[in-house]
Design a protein around this motif. Structure first.
Motif, mmCIF file in Angstrom:
data_model
loop_
_atom_site.group_PDB
_atom_site.id
_atom_site.type_symbol
_atom_site.label_atom_id
_atom_site.label_comp_id
_atom_site.label_asym_id
_atom_site.label_seq_id
_atom_site.Cartn_x
_atom_site.Cartn_y
_atom_site.Cartn_z
ATOM 1 N N LEU A 138 9.719 -7.712 7.256
ATOM 2 C CA LEU A 138 10.411 -8.016 6.005
ATOM 3 C C LEU A 138 9.484 -8.623 4.967
ATOM 4 O O LEU A 138 9.767 -8.583 3.773
ATOM 5 C CB LEU A 138 11.572 -8.986 6.274
ATOM 6 C CG LEU A 138 12.765 -8.442 7.061
ATOM 7 C CD1 LEU A 138 13.858 -9.502 7.146
ATOM 8 C CD2 LEU A 138 13.303 -7.167 6.442
ATOM 9 N N TYR A 139 8.347 -9.183 5.416
ATOM 10 C CA TYR A 139 7.478 -9.916 4.498
ATOM 11 C C TYR A 139 6.064 -9.353 4.539
ATOM 12 O O TYR A 139 5.538 -9.010 5.603
ATOM 13 C CB TYR A 139 7.458 -11.407 4.853
ATOM 14 C CG TYR A 139 8.846 -11.951 5.065
ATOM 15 C CD1 TYR A 139 9.754 -12.006 4.007
ATOM 16 C CD2 TYR A 139 9.276 -12.364 6.322
ATOM 17 C CE1 TYR A 139 11.047 -12.467 4.193
ATOM 18 C CE2 TYR A 139 10.573 -12.833 6.514
ATOM 19 C CZ TYR A 139 11.451 -12.872 5.449
ATOM 20 O OH TYR A 139 12.730 -13.320 5.634
ATOM 21 N N LEU A 140 5.454 -9.229 3.364
ATOM 22 C CA LEU A 140 4.053 -8.821 3.224
ATOM 23 C C LEU A 140 3.771 -7.527 3.978
ATOM 24 O O LEU A 140 2.739 -7.363 4.631
ATOM 25 C CB LEU A 140 3.134 -9.940 3.732
ATOM 26 C CG LEU A 140 3.330 -11.305 3.059
ATOM 27 C CD1 LEU A 140 2.548 -12.391 3.805
ATOM 28 C CD2 LEU A 140 2.895 -11.249 1.595
ATOM 29 N N ALA A 141 4.683 -6.593 3.861
ATOM 30 C CA ALA A 141 4.610 -5.356 4.638
ATOM 31 C C ALA A 141 3.418 -4.475 4.250
ATOM 32 O O ALA A 141 2.965 -3.655 5.058
ATOM 33 C CB ALA A 141 5.903 -4.559 4.476
ATOM 34 N N ASP A 142 2.896 -4.628 3.038
ATOM 35 C CA ASP A 142 1.817 -3.752 2.560
ATOM 36 C C ASP A 142 0.416 -4.281 2.867
ATOM 37 O O ASP A 142 -0.573 -3.630 2.527
ATOM 38 C CB ASP A 142 1.952 -3.529 1.044
ATOM 39 C CG ASP A 142 3.243 -2.806 0.675
ATOM 40 O OD1 ASP A 142 3.711 -2.001 1.505
ATOM 41 O OD2 ASP A 142 3.774 -3.060 -0.422
ATOM 42 N N ALA A 143 0.329 -5.431 3.474
ATOM 43 C CA ALA A 143 -0.992 -6.010 3.768
ATOM 44 C C ALA A 143 -1.773 -5.127 4.735
ATOM 45 O O ALA A 143 -1.206 -4.557 5.671
ATOM 46 C CB ALA A 143 -0.833 -7.406 4.348
ATOM 47 N N ASP A 144 -3.080 -5.001 4.500
ATOM 48 C CA ASP A 144 -3.923 -4.134 5.328
ATOM 49 C C ASP A 144 -5.321 -4.754 5.443
ATOM 50 O O ASP A 144 -5.998 -4.974 4.441
ATOM 51 C CB ASP A 144 -4.012 -2.746 4.696
ATOM 52 C CG ASP A 144 -4.843 -1.779 5.515
ATOM 53 O OD1 ASP A 144 -5.234 -2.120 6.654
ATOM 54 O OD2 ASP A 144 -5.110 -0.664 5.015
ATOM 55 N N TYR A 277 1.655 -19.758 0.235
ATOM 56 C CA TYR A 277 0.487 -19.183 0.892
ATOM 57 C C TYR A 277 0.845 -17.908 1.627
ATOM 58 O O TYR A 277 1.866 -17.851 2.319
ATOM 59 C CB TYR A 277 -0.108 -20.179 1.901
ATOM 60 C CG TYR A 277 -0.961 -21.245 1.277
ATOM 61 C CD1 TYR A 277 -2.295 -21.009 0.975
ATOM 62 C CD2 TYR A 277 -0.423 -22.484 0.970
ATOM 63 C CE1 TYR A 277 -3.076 -21.984 0.386
ATOM 64 C CE2 TYR A 277 -1.203 -23.466 0.389
ATOM 65 C CZ TYR A 277 -2.528 -23.211 0.096
ATOM 66 O OH TYR A 277 -3.295 -24.173 -0.495
ATOM 67 N N GLU A 278 -0.002 -16.898 1.462
ATOM 68 C CA GLU A 278 0.070 -15.710 2.302
ATOM 69 C C GLU A 278 -0.765 -15.996 3.550
ATOM 70 O O GLU A 278 -1.940 -16.363 3.442
ATOM 71 C CB GLU A 278 -0.489 -14.490 1.572
ATOM 72 C CG GLU A 278 0.327 -14.060 0.375
ATOM 73 C CD GLU A 278 -0.248 -12.807 -0.283
ATOM 74 O OE1 GLU A 278 -1.165 -12.182 0.322
ATOM 75 O OE2 GLU A 278 0.206 -12.470 -1.376
ATOM 76 N N CYS A 279 -0.175 -15.816 4.712
ATOM 77 C CA CYS A 279 -0.851 -16.129 5.970
ATOM 78 C C CYS A 279 -0.708 -14.966 6.938
ATOM 79 O O CYS A 279 0.378 -14.372 7.041
ATOM 80 C CB CYS A 279 -0.263 -17.385 6.600
ATOM 81 S SG CYS A 279 -0.191 -18.826 5.515
ATOM 82 N N TYR A 280 -1.791 -14.665 7.630
ATOM 83 C CA TYR A 280 -1.785 -13.539 8.561
ATOM 84 C C TYR A 280 -2.456 -13.949 9.873
ATOM 85 O O TYR A 280 -3.433 -14.707 9.866
ATOM 86 C CB TYR A 280 -2.537 -12.345 7.966
ATOM 87 C CG TYR A 280 -2.003 -11.895 6.627
ATOM 88 C CD1 TYR A 280 -0.967 -10.982 6.547
ATOM 89 C CD2 TYR A 280 -2.522 -12.423 5.436
ATOM 90 C CE1 TYR A 280 -0.459 -10.574 5.315
ATOM 91 C CE2 TYR A 280 -2.017 -12.018 4.206
ATOM 92 C CZ TYR A 280 -0.989 -11.096 4.153
ATOM 93 O OH TYR A 280 -0.489 -10.705 2.940
ATOM 94 N N GLY A 281 -1.926 -13.415 10.966
ATOM 95 C CA GLY A 281 -2.531 -13.617 12.271
ATOM 96 C C GLY A 281 -2.967 -12.281 12.830
ATOM 97 O O GLY A 281 -2.125 -11.415 13.099
ATOM 98 N N LEU A 282 -4.286 -12.080 12.957
ATOM 99 C CA LEU A 282 -4.833 -10.795 13.378
ATOM 100 C C LEU A 282 -5.400 -10.892 14.795
ATOM 101 O O LEU A 282 -6.034 -11.892 15.153
ATOM 102 C CB LEU A 282 -5.940 -10.337 12.422
ATOM 103 C CG LEU A 282 -5.614 -10.344 10.919
ATOM 104 C CD1 LEU A 282 -6.791 -9.818 10.116
ATOM 105 C CD2 LEU A 282 -4.360 -9.547 10.629
#
Length: 307
Positions: A138-144, A277-282
């Motif tokens: 639902l959130y930040l779906a376009d992040a790559d 903040y945009e936050c991502y866990g890779l």
């Protein structure tokens, strides 16, 4: 179906949760909370992710009792989405009531299963929001981040050329077990050495965001005593397929950057207003385990609203 359950956190639960996630925020520290300027809470408070982990457990039990687990598989609902607004702090010893409203299910077009959730602390609203199971985040779906290369070659606690702050953590079972215990949850549901079972709970990797945000602020020489910040909302999407494949000691690369509407200032500035903040866990090959929009605001604004 409608459910309400009651629980109580102690200071020991708070300490276990913060130690297991390396959260050094003074708000949770029983010896140093008073150093925070004009702290209105008059004592240490629970961690936001600790509270959400308890909610994760309650909704999971709710799903099992309602025989809803099969719906997730049948309709490809691979993403867990949490959206919560923090209305009040929760302190040790307060009675927590977690209220889960009846499930809403859609099978057409954008399939999904959702529940409204409310948490009260000593009768006062503390947390309000929902959990939704969906086919897409639902959130930040376009992040790559497929073009970011091998993040293991980048220095821990460094700023990348793209502007993201990188914090490297590791998925250790001991920390996850302690986080579960600190969240009033049964670790044996996730980990069993004799059966070689390792299943990380959804909220544990997300909870590591707090230490990443704190270390980012530390790099910016933020004064945690004079200019404290608190969470106002969390919006999180977790890919359960990637979560199921995690093993002990797997690397988790956390990337953080102010959202576009917050780019003019940062957590490290004393003059900061509300921040997103945009936050991502890779994980392996920069696959996205979780993505989150984390909102912070200066304590002074909260204090004024409580006056």
């Amino acid at each position: 179906m409608y459910e309400i359950s009651a629980d109580v956190f102690t200071q020991l639960h708070i300490d276990v949760a913060r130690n297991s996630t390396d959260d050094f925020n003074l708000f949770h520290d029983s010896k140093h909370w008073h150093k925070i300027k004009d702290n209105p809470f008059q004592g240490p408070i629970t961690l936001g992710f600790q509270l959400e982990s308890l909610v994760e457990d309650k909704i999971s039990r709710f799903r099992r009792l309602a025989n809803e687990q099969d719906l997730l598989v049948q309709h490809g609902l691979h993403f867990s989405n949490y959206q919560f607004a923090f209305a009040n702090a929760v302190k040790a010893g307060q009675l927590l009531e977690v209220e889960i409203k009846p499930s809403q299910f859609k099978s057409q077009l954008a399939a999904g299963l959702s529940n409204r959730i409310m948490v009260k602390s000593d009768g006062n609203l503390a947390l309000l929001g929902y959990k939704k199971e969906t086919t897409e985040p639902l959130y930040l779906a376009d992040a790559d981040f497929s073009g970011y290369g091998d993040l293991r070659q980048q220095a821990d606690r460094s700023f990348l050329a793209s502007g993201y702050f990188l914090k490297r953590k590791f998925m250790t079972t001991s920390n996850a077990k302690n986080f579960l215990c600190g969240s009033l949850r049964d670790q044996s549901e996730f980990f069993d050495e004799l059966q070689d079972r390792v299943v990380f709970p959804e909220m544990f990797p997300c909870a590591l965001l707090s230490s990443a945000l704190l270390e980012k602020a530390l790099k910016k020489r933020h004064d945690f005593e004079k200019n404290p910040m608190v969470y106002t909302s969390h919006k999180i999407s977790i890919d359960r397929r990637l979560l199921a494949g995690l093993k002990s000691n797997d690397a988790l690369h956390i990337l953080i950057k102010p959202s576009e509407n917050s780019a003019e200032h940062d957590f490290g500035e004393a003059s900061a207003t509300a921040l997103d903040y945009e936050c991502y866990g890779l994980v392996d090959d920069n696959a996205m385990l979780f993505r989150a929009l984390i909102s912070l605001t200066p304590l002074e604004l909260i204090r004024q609203s409580l006056a």
